[in-house]
Design a protein around this motif. Structure first.
Motif, short mmCIF file in Angstrom:
data_model
loop_
_atom_site.label_atom_id
_atom_site.label_comp_id
_atom_site.label_asym_id
_atom_site.label_seq_id
_atom_site.Cartn_x
_atom_site.Cartn_y
_atom_site.Cartn_z
N GLU A 30 139.41 43.04 67.05
CA GLU A 30 140.64 43.84 67.03
C GLU A 30 141.87 42.95 67.12
O GLU A 30 142.87 43.17 66.41
N SER B 278 144.63 42.38 64.11
CA SER B 278 146.05 42.65 64.36
C SER B 278 146.90 41.47 63.93
O SER B 278 147.95 41.63 63.28
N ARG C 176 149.81 41.45 60.88
CA ARG C 176 151.20 41.08 61.19
C ARG C 176 151.65 39.87 60.38
O ARG C 176 152.79 39.80 59.93
#
Length: 294
Positions: free
Chosen positions: A89, A93, A97
């Protein structure tokens, strides 16, 4: 890990710019010919391929998105080889980004200890965009024994979790074998040589067996307190899969006991001391050890 990567890449003829929060690591880096940067942002400004190896989620957030993080300096087209062991996770992420800035993140955890990295005896489990992986192939060859392209982003981390699950078990099985041998009165140096040449050996037996023979768990290849993070990641991963892991589950209490008994900064081989204590063994292995009740 990062220092070992840099040393091998410098030896392979690459120009390497680097940054580390530890001044001692930076001094060692520059002594070997590395070019010091003042921040992660400066590294990303000066290099089109960046390698990160970080100890915690907090360090990762700061290194990537802090005020002087990689995102502040990276140009479109930059590739980041992320070599840490973190949750899927968190890495996903980061990937999303960075993608907004047209920076590509590759998920490339490492199989091997710090000592193995120093000897260029590690394997890279690379995953992510194939084209960007191909651009980095010679870089991987510069600091690793072998590199595997494992598929879409995250596959590398999944394989690393499986690898560390086995490391967790094999480290304990090595400690168990050493304690059984010592209790039976077998010289541990002899045990290490003989068992290491047979079917009962494992890579952890080879790497951590000598530390257990000596009863000394420093310098640490992997500090116990840092490895606890890896254990927690694997435990959460297999729970989501609802997959039975009886040997892994049975190993965890021994690592927790090592932390409680003061081995946080010592190698995970210190679970050997936990088992010796439970077996009633006193003194250091290789000397005249005694057993409670005898």
């Amino acid at each position: 890990m990062g220092g070992a990567f840099a040393r091998h890449l410098l030896a392979a003829g690459y120009a390497v710019v680097g940054y580390d929060v530890a001044p001692g690591a930076m001094r060692a880096f520059t002594r070997r010919g590395g070019r010091a940067a003042r921040s992660c942002a400066e590294v990303a400004t000066r290099a089109r391929i960046v390698i990160t190896s970080l100890p915690s989620p907090a360090a990762m957030e700061e290194a990537f998105f802090g005020r002087q993080g990689i995102a502040a300096g990276a140009r479109p087209g930059t590739i980041v080889i992320e070599a840490s062991t973190m949750t899927l996770e968190l890495k996903e992420s980061l990937r999303r980004r960075l993608a907004r800035r047209r920076v590509t993140l590759l998920d490339c955890p490492i199989s091997g200890t710090g000592a193995q990295a120093a000897a260029k005896d590690i394997a890279v489990y690379a995953s992510g965009e194939r084209r960007e992986f191909n651009r980095c192939r010679k870089i991987f060859d510069g600091f690793a024994r072998s590199t595997y392209y494992c598929g879409k982003f995250g596959a590398g981390s999944k394989l690393k979790f499986v690898a560390n699950l086995l490391v967790t078990i094999h480290n304990l099985s090595t400690a168990e074998a050493m304690v059984v041998g010592e209790t039976a009165g077998i010289d541990l140096g002899l045990l290490y040589r003989v068992i290491g040449d047979g079917a009962g050996a494992s890579r952890m037996f080879q790497v951590r067996g000598p530390m257990m023979v000596r009863g000394r768990y420093t310098p640490a290849h992997m500090k116990s307190k840092i490895y606890q993070k890896d254990i927690d990641i694997i435990r959460a991963f297999v729970r989501r899969l609802k997959c039975p892991t009886p040997l892994f589950d049975g190993s965890i209490p021994y690592y927790s006991a090592a932390l409680r008994q003061g081995f946080a900064l010592e190698d995970t081989a210190a679970i050997h001391s936990v088992l010796r204590k439970r077996a009633g063994l006193r003194g250091r292995p290789g000397r005249r050890t005694t057993r409670k009740g005898r």
